[in-house]
Design a protein around this motif. Structure first.
Motif, PDB file in Angstrom:
ATOM      1  N   THR A  40       0.849  -1.183   0.000  1.00 54.28           N
ATOM      2  CA  THR A  40       0.000   0.000   0.000  1.00 54.28           C
ATOM      3  C   THR A  40       0.883   1.231   0.000  1.00 54.28           C
ATOM      4  OG1 THR A  40      -1.750  -1.135   1.211  1.00 54.28           O
ATOM      5  CG2 THR A  40      -1.769   1.266   1.289  1.00 54.28           C
ATOM      6  N   ASP A  41       0.554   2.186  -0.878  1.00 55.00           N
ATOM      7  CA  ASP A  41       1.344   3.412  -0.922  1.00 55.00           C
ATOM      8  C   ASP A  41       0.440   4.591  -1.263  1.00 55.00           C
ATOM      9  OD1 ASP A  41       0.845   3.289  -3.635  1.00 55.00           O
ATOM     10  OD2 ASP A  41       2.873   2.757  -4.217  1.00 55.00           O
ATOM     11  N   GLU A  42       1.058   5.753  -1.416  1.00 56.83           N
ATOM     12  CA  GLU A  42       0.340   6.975  -1.746  1.00 56.83           C
ATOM     13  C   GLU A  42       0.767   7.432  -3.131  1.00 56.83           C
ATOM     14  OE1 GLU A  42      -1.698   9.085   0.179  1.00 56.83           O
ATOM     15  OE2 GLU A  42      -1.822   7.702   1.863  1.00 56.83           O
ATOM     16  N   ASP A  43      -0.227   7.704  -3.993  1.00 55.07           N
ATOM     17  CA  ASP A  43       0.048   8.289  -5.306  1.00 55.07           C
ATOM     18  C   ASP A  43      -0.151   9.790  -5.150  1.00 55.07           C
ATOM     19  OD1 ASP A  43       0.503   8.725  -7.936  1.00 55.07           O
ATOM     20  OD2 ASP A  43      -1.348   7.831  -8.668  1.00 55.07           O
ATOM     21  N   ASN A  44       0.935  10.531  -4.833  1.00 58.23           N
ATOM     22  CA  ASN A  44       0.746  11.939  -4.515  1.00 58.23           C
ATOM     23  C   ASN A  44       0.412  12.776  -5.757  1.00 58.23           C
ATOM     24  OD1 ASN A  44       3.165  13.016  -5.757  1.00 58.23           O
ATOM     25  ND2 ASN A  44       4.317  12.118  -4.069  1.00 58.23           N
ATOM     26  N   MET A  45      -0.063  13.995  -5.506  1.00 57.40           N
ATOM     27  CA  MET A  45      -0.569  14.832  -6.582  1.00 57.40           C
ATOM     28  C   MET A  45       0.510  15.180  -7.600  1.00 57.40           C
ATOM     29  SD  MET A  45      -3.230  17.336  -4.616  1.00 57.40           S
ATOM     30  CE  MET A  45      -4.587  16.647  -3.659  1.00 57.40           C
ATOM     31  N   GLU A  46       1.711  15.412  -7.123  1.00 61.29           N
ATOM     32  CA  GLU A  46       2.791  15.771  -8.038  1.00 61.29           C
ATOM     33  C   GLU A  46       3.065  14.633  -9.008  1.00 61.29           C
ATOM     34  OE1 GLU A  46       7.256  16.655  -7.062  1.00 61.29           O
ATOM     35  OE2 GLU A  46       6.092  18.500  -6.826  1.00 61.29           O
ATOM     36  N   ASP A  47       3.078  13.389  -8.505  1.00 53.41           N
ATOM     37  CA  ASP A  47       3.276  12.225  -9.376  1.00 53.41           C
ATOM     38  C   ASP A  47       2.160  12.139 -10.417  1.00 53.41           C
ATOM     39  OD1 ASP A  47       5.537  11.496  -7.996  1.00 53.41           O
ATOM     40  OD2 ASP A  47       4.514  10.074  -6.694  1.00 53.41           O
ATOM     41  N   TYR A  48       0.925  12.407  -9.971  1.00 50.20           N
ATOM     42  CA  TYR A  48      -0.218  12.342 -10.878  1.00 50.20           C
ATOM     43  C   TYR A  48      -0.062  13.365 -12.006  1.00 50.20           C
ATOM     44  CZ  TYR A  48      -5.024  12.361 -12.582  1.00 50.20           C
ATOM     45  OH  TYR A  48      -6.136  12.286 -13.382  1.00 50.20           O
ATOM     46  N   PHE A  49       0.285  14.607 -11.651  1.00 48.31           N
ATOM     47  CA  PHE A  49       0.447  15.646 -12.658  1.00 48.31           C
ATOM     48  C   PHE A  49       1.556  15.288 -13.638  1.00 48.31           C
ATOM     49  CE2 PHE A  49      -1.554  18.805  -9.621  1.00 48.31           C
ATOM     50  CZ  PHE A  49      -2.650  19.039 -10.426  1.00 48.31           C
ATOM     51  N   ILE A  50       2.665  14.805 -13.115  1.00 44.86           N
ATOM     52  CA  ILE A  50       3.802  14.489 -13.978  1.00 44.86           C
ATOM     53  C   ILE A  50       3.418  13.407 -14.983  1.00 44.86           C
ATOM     54  CG2 ILE A  50       6.101  13.433 -14.008  1.00 44.86           C
ATOM     55  CD1 ILE A  50       6.619  14.942 -11.345  1.00 44.86           C
ATOM     56  N   LYS A  51       2.676  12.387 -14.529  1.00 40.81           N
ATOM     57  CA  LYS A  51       2.239  11.318 -15.440  1.00 40.81           C
ATOM     58  C   LYS A  51       1.360  11.887 -16.540  1.00 40.81           C
ATOM     59  CE  LYS A  51       2.264   7.613 -11.984  1.00 40.81           C
ATOM     60  NZ  LYS A  51       1.393   6.769 -11.117  1.00 40.81           N
ATOM     61  N   ARG A  52       0.405  12.750 -16.163  1.00 36.15           N
ATOM     62  CA  ARG A  52      -0.528  13.295 -17.154  1.00 36.15           C
ATOM     63  C   ARG A  52       0.161  14.264 -18.106  1.00 36.15           C
ATOM     64  NH1 ARG A  52      -5.854  12.199 -16.972  1.00 36.15           N
ATOM     65  NH2 ARG A  52      -5.321  12.176 -19.171  1.00 36.15           N
ATOM     66  N   MET A  53       1.142  15.012 -17.613  1.00 32.87           N
ATOM     67  CA  MET A  53       1.839  15.980 -18.463  1.00 32.87           C
ATOM     68  C   MET A  53       2.744  15.303 -19.480  1.00 32.87           C
ATOM     69  SD  MET A  53       2.751  19.275 -16.059  1.00 32.87           S
ATOM     70  CE  MET A  53       3.505  18.393 -14.697  1.00 32.87           C
ATOM     71  N   GLU A  54       3.030  14.014 -19.281  1.00 33.92           N
ATOM     72  CA  GLU A  54       3.883  13.283 -20.209  1.00 33.92           C
ATOM     73  C   GLU A  54       3.089  12.523 -21.247  1.00 33.92           C
ATOM     74  OE1 GLU A  54       6.289  10.934 -17.647  1.00 33.92           O
ATOM     75  OE2 GLU A  54       7.693  12.571 -17.198  1.00 33.92           O
ATOM     76  N   GLU A  55       1.764  12.640 -21.206  1.00 29.87           N
ATOM     77  CA  GLU A  55       0.916  11.909 -22.152  1.00 29.87           C
ATOM     78  C   GLU A  55       0.886  12.597 -23.515  1.00 29.87           C
ATOM     79  OE1 GLU A  55      -2.933  11.271 -20.473  1.00 29.87           O
ATOM     80  OE2 GLU A  55      -2.151  10.116 -18.802  1.00 29.87           O
TER      81      GLU A  55
END
Length: 296
Positions: A281-296
């Motif tokens: 179990t871990d945390e998918d923090n907001m910065e990680d989420y943004f970075i993933k979406r910005m690389e799409e």
């Protein structure tokens, strides 16, 4: 709900490349809208089109739900790239000069300087300002005339930590006064503290619009299950946890919640002949989420 800004397939082409590519978004009255993207994603070009500083290649937009763009722009204050500052004047003289040019009341100048933290700048010339001081003066200029809608391109750029906190509190105060704010910034941790809704742009495309509440749900605790047969594992876990949101990601099953009884999942997968390679179990923090979406 009324909209302060609406864009419809807004596009800007340079040398046969769409640097802003058919972007359709809506900014609601009274919200702080965070515009997020990497350098070169098209954020500043988009803003320049809205302000009339760059021509539109195709598409259209409305301000305050009106087609009369030029009149509507008078209700906007903006800070884009390098603020237009008279370098040989003090902060106060800059505001007085611009107030005269725009036909505005000069009575609020000292209050604006205090608002942005330049009330102690005295007679120091703008040519000798730090980057942070120039940003503060640019924000004061944007607030001249008490605009209803603020468009701010990287307003936290060059500020020290104390300055960032002060400007963040100012923006929240302006929102509480009923102003709508459209802000682009690469400081995702700061946007997270003030933003109601986000638009994520990548290579000119609007990847996603998402509310702060929706983002929080997506970035909460999650359980990651790695196995020898992820598709079959997902079927079994779905039966064990009916109604729970989950998705496939490469060779992993991502469960959108912290799972307390991981032993049951491990046992059921083992019975089905599936090897569990890892479960945590871990945390998918907001910065990680943004970075993933910005690389799409």
């Amino acid at each position: 709900m009324s909209f302060v800004l609406e864009t419809f397939e807004l596009t800007k082409e340079y040398s046969h490349i769409n640097v802003v590519d058919h972007v359709s978004l809506k900014v609601r009255e009274g919200e702080i809208y965070g515009f997020v993207g990497k350098n070169g994603a098209g954020k500043t070009t988009f803003i320049r089109m809205i302000l009339g500083l760059a021509t539109v290649s195709s598409g259209s937009y409305k301000l305050f739900e009106q087609e009369h763009i030029h009149a509507a722009r008078r209700r906007i204050g903006s800070l884009v790239e390098n603020p237009a500052i008279y370098r040989n004047m003090s902060a106060r003289d800059n505001l007085l000069m611009l107030s005269t040019m725009l036909g505005l009341d000069k009575g609020g100048v000292d209050g604006l300087l205090e608002q942005v933290g330049l009330d102690k700048a005295g007679k120091k010339k703008a040519a000798n300002f730090s980057l942070g001081m120039k940003q503060r003066l640019g924000l004061a200029i944007a607030l001249l005339g008490d605009p209803e809608f603020l468009i701010l391109d990287e307003p936290l750029n060059g500020l020290d930590p104390k300055g960032i906190v002060e400007i963040r509190e100012l923006l929240l105060s302006l929102k509480n006064q009923g102003k709508t704010i459209f802000i682009s910034s690469h400081l995702l941790g700061e946007l997270e503290k003030i933003t109601n809704r986000y638009g994520i742009i990548s290579s000119g495309h609007l990847v996603e619009e998402i509310t702060a509440e929706e983002l929080l749900k997506k970035c909460g605790s999650r359980t990651v299950v790695k196995s020898s047969d992820p598709e079959k594992a997902k079927e079994i876990i779905s039966r064990l946890m009916p109604g729970q949101e989950m998705r496939m990601e490469k060779n992993k099953v991502i469960i959108s919640a912290a799972v307390e009884d991981v032993g049951q999942i491990t046992s059921e997968l083992f019975k089905a002949g599936i090897t569990v390679k890892g479960i945590n179990t871990d945390e998918d923090n907001m910065e990680d989420y943004f970075i993933k979406r910005m690389e799409e």
